[in-house]
Enzyme design. Structure first.
Site, PDB file in Angstrom:
ATOM      1  N   ASP A   1     -33.005  67.861  79.878  1.00  0.00           N
ATOM      2  CA  ASP A   1     -33.553  67.543  78.570  1.00  0.00           C
ATOM      3  C   ASP A   1     -35.082  67.665  78.684  1.00  0.00           C
ATOM      4  O   ASP A   1     -35.631  67.881  79.765  1.00  0.00           O
ATOM      5  CB  ASP A   1     -33.106  66.137  78.121  1.00  0.00           C
TER       6      ASP A   1
HETATM    7  C1  BGC Z   1     -33.618  65.637  72.829  1.00  0.00           C
HETATM    8  C2  BGC Z   1     -32.596  66.746  72.905  1.00  0.00           C
HETATM    9  C3  BGC Z   1     -33.135  67.977  72.258  1.00  0.00           C
HETATM   10  C4  BGC Z   1     -34.435  68.354  72.932  1.00  0.00           C
HETATM   11  C5  BGC Z   1     -35.034  69.629  72.405  1.00  0.00           C
HETATM   12  C6  BGC Z   1     -34.983  66.064  73.299  1.00  0.00           C
HETATM   13  O1  BGC Z   1     -35.949  65.111  73.009  1.00  0.00           O
HETATM   14  O2  BGC Z   1     -33.164  64.537  73.577  1.00  0.00           O
HETATM   15  O3  BGC Z   1     -31.410  66.355  72.303  1.00  0.00           O
HETATM   16  O4  BGC Z   1     -32.200  69.013  72.336  1.00  0.00           O
HETATM   17  O5  BGC Z   1     -35.357  67.293  72.736  1.00  0.00           O
HETATM   18  O6  BGC Z   1     -35.508  69.499  71.134  1.00  0.00           O
END
Ligand code: BGC
Length: 730
Positions: free
Chosen positions: A262
């Site tokens: 993530d």
């Molecule tokens: C989130 C993810 C997301 C990623 C990209 C993160 O802060 O937890 O779910 O896909 O950002 O935007």
């Protein structure tokens, strides 16, 4: 999007996949170390975008690219690099790209995998049109905690429903042209105290029985990628969790795609307190099985050195690169034409996407209460007032994570109601009452005065979209700001009040529940929300949704979920020393699976075809029930089947959803609804095996059928010969 399955079964790789593996290996043999590392680097668009990395072929994937112009530019640059390896171009397409569909928790209320598949395909196609080829959805995180803001992005508290919908979304997303990502592996939905990014502490049997099956279903549906979770699961950050990312995901589940971290999570291993510096964090993450580094730039800065120092083997690097390249081949990225730069997303929404968005929104609504048949609005009603800060807020109804959702495309609740009311000659008056945070109570009196002059009051209250989604965990569930004063004022008018809730979680409405005439939960319904609300309020469509989570009476009950284990002291009303609370009922406000419609149903004649001596290897559980529409309108009902194993080696949940089916019935009509449940679906985590295993235990079972998890019509059956499976649900 073509997709070649590279799941290894007992016979090894498919011949098609072997060909791709050959291509991948040939490509890898030509790559420099920098180029290999580049394939594992995921960088974001924005003011700090590292275009140089794209130009020199040291970025394998992009995020936050949401328009054809930027995508075409990146593709053109890549084509000129030495090896011209196509980019993965990712974006969060959570519940729509330009056209916005209901947020996933609302979609789950439809209990309709086919709808989820169609919606996922439609949203993917819109994103694909501008060149996106990868998305970070679906979120498979089961959650029992509405304090957690991201509960809105998932499918609620049930592992069976969550598994079916995760699989349907993976299939739909990939049929629509994007590589799907099952996220956030694993257990992100159970942060301690509901606090965003907090650790999760999930006992083994809870993890395997409840939290893991939806991810597994997404993997089995063929998801091309998996995202590791931010937080620490039972003490080990998921981004560093070799058991999760390698032993379970790859070795046992045979996942054939790649794992991305993530956002910034590789770097966060330092804050987690398991890596003293960037170099160690890099080594821990890739050695655990994180193939791609989303935006922490640690792989880019440290992987070379980590390999030189022997902290990471070249084989580990090659393996990660192989997985990324194989995904690019399998999903046809090498053959895909470049995106024409002039494409714009204003070609959406189309009539078709609006139609689907309206259908999905209608099906996501849950009618929690409807006393004296207040809804649908009767033909005697000549005037209605629409009151509330969220009634005419097209942006808010799109919900969080709305990609390129255009507020200007959205039909607000007020606009939808006005349009429909004008067709019936009903007069509509509107007052917001206050701003969206309802911090200014000045206009409340005016709103109440307006409401008083009308036959029915529609109060549209809830929480703005920003109060939901990532980083929106909450400890107060009441109607925020002055909304309670507004509602109190409306209830004092003695006019019937319909509360229409727009929110990402169940709000605390317990003290109003008795006084309200009707309550409709609409979540964040998306672009066509207003038309859908009007469809339901005026009875052109009947609500059919069922709660995908238990609706608490008070935030202090959380976590409250229907499939809990039995207590040694089951609740007795007249005995304080039994299961429950001192100051509040132990029951929720509404149970899981609850939802009314404009007619009523009676269940009878529950029959099990073979109720004894079932053998897992030969039999399935076949049952039928007679459902009768006892009202004077046609209607649809989601018939639900719950099962319990009352005695086993470990305590088993008091009930678990095992099947559901939608039936349409004309007024007075009765139909026999049949179910065939694979016995594997009755399995439960079995401790002590070398691999994660689920056992169908022999012995007696109880079963209930009805319209919610409190169903009373019951039967019994018994299994003579059990068995062990590698997955909980077939
Ligand atoms: C989130 C993810 C997301 C990623 C990209 C993160 O802060 O937890 O779910 O896909 O950002 O935007």
């Amino acid at each position: 999007m073509p997709r070649i399955n590279c799941n290894q079964d007992s016979s090894g790789l498919t011949p098609e996949c072997k060909v791709l593996e050959g291509k991948v290996n040939a490509l890898i043999s030509k790559m420099s170390l920098d180029e290999k590392i580049g394939q594992l680097v995921l960088i974001s668009n924005g003011p700090l975008m590292d275009w140089e990395a794209v130009r020199n072929g040291t970025a394998g994937a992009l995020i936050n690219f949401n328009n054809a112009q930027d995508i075409a530019k990146a593709q053109e640059m890549t084509a000129k690099t030495r090896l011209a390896i196509p980019l993965l171009i990712g974006l969060d397409v959570v519940h729509g790209f330009r056209t916005q569909f209901p947020t996933p928790l609302g979609e789950a209320a439809a209990f309709d995998p086919d709808l989820s598949r169609r919606v996922a395909k439609a949203m993917a196609e819109e994103a694909r049109y501008v060149g996106v080829n990868w998305t970070y959805a679906p979120m498979a995180d089961l959650s029992r905690d509405p304090r957690w803001g991201r509960i809105i992005e998932g499918f609620g508290e049930d592992p069976y429903l969550g598994s079916l919908l995760t699989a349907a979304r993976v299939e739909g997303i990939q049929a629509g042209g994007l590589v799907a990502t099952v996220k956030h592996f694993a257990g992100y939905g159970a942060p301690a105290g509901g606090r965003e990014y907090a650790e999760t502490l999930i006992p083994q049997s809870e993890l395997y029985n409840f939290y893991l099956p939806p991810y597994h279903a997404g993997v089995r549906a063929g998801a091309g990628s998996v995202m590791s979770a931010f937080n620490a699961l039972n003490g080990k950050p998921s981004t560093a969790n070799r058991f999760l990312l390698s032993d379970l995901l790859r070795d046992q589940w045979k996942f054939d795609g790649f794992v991305t971290s993530d956002w910034g999570a590789v770097q966060e291993l330092m804050a987690h307190g398991i890596a003293a510096n960037e170099l160690i964090a890099t080594a821990i993450a890739i050695n655990a099985g994180v193939d791609m580094d989303m935006m922490s730039k640690l792989y880019k800065r440290n992987l070379y050195k980590a390999i030189q120092l022997g902290l990471v083997s070249e084989e580990t690097l090659n393996q990660a690169v192989r997985r990324v390249l194989l995904t690019k081949y399998r999903f046809g990225l090498f053959e895909a034409p470049h995106t024409p730069a002039e494409r714009v997303d204003t070609v959406f929404p189309t009539d078709a996407s609006r139609g689907l968005a309206r259908e999905a929104a209608v099906k996501s609504f849950v009618l929690l209460k409807n006393s004296s048949d207040l809804l649908p609005i009767s033909q005697d009603v000549k005037s209605i007032s629409v009151i509330g800060p969220l009634a005419d807020r097209p942006c808010e109804q799109l919900g969080p994570h709305a990609a390129r959702g255009g507020c200007e495309d959205a039909v607000s609740y007020l606009k939808g109601i006005e349009k429909r009311a004008s067709q019936s000659g009903v007069k509509v008056s509107y007052q917001a009452g206050c701003d969206i945070f309802c911090t200014d109570e000045l206009k409340i009196e005016d709103a109440v005065a307006t409401a008083k002059t009308t036959d029915v009051i529609i109060a549209v209250l809830g929480e703005p979209r920003d109060a939901s989604g990532e980083a929106a965990s909450k400890v107060h569930f009441g109607l925020s700001g002055e909304q309670e004063n507004l509602l109190d004022g409306l209830l004092k008018t003695d006019k019937p009040v319909v509360l229409v809730i727009m929110a990402g979680r169940p709000l605390d409405i317990t003290r109003y529940q008795e006084k309200l005439g009707a309550i409709l939960m609409t979540w964040y319904p998306g672009t066509e929300g207003g038309n859908a609300v009007a469809d339901v309020l005026f009875g052109d469509k009947a609500p059919v949704g069922k709660l995908p989570l238990t609706y608490p009476r008070a935030v202090g009950q959380v976590p409250v979920y229907y499939n809990h284990l039995p207590s040694g002291r089951p609740h007795l009303d007249d005995n304080r020393f039994t299961y429950g609370y001192y100051d509040e009922s132990y029951l929720p406000l509404y149970p899981f699976g609850w939802g009314l419609t404009y007619t009523s149903f009676n269940y009878s004649d529950l029959k099990i075809e073979k109720a004894e001596h079932l053998n897992v290897e030969q039999d399935s559980l076949k049952l039928s029930v007679l459902v009768q529409n006892t009202g004077d309108r046609s209607g649809e009902e989601i018939v639900q089947v719950y099962v319990r194993k009352p005695f086993d080696e470990e305590s088993r949940p008091v009930r678990e959803l095992k099947a559901f089916s939608k039936v349409s019935l004309a007024a007075g009509e009765a139909k026999t609804v049949q179910f065939e449940i694979p016995l594997q679906n009755l399995s439960f985590y079995k401790e002590g095996q070398t691999e994660v295993a689920y056992q169908v235990s022999p012995g007696g079972y109880q079963l209930w059928v009805g319209g919610n998890s409190d169903a009373r019509l019951s039967a019994e059956f018994s299994i003579e010969k059990g068995s062990i499976f590698g997955a909980r649900f077939q």
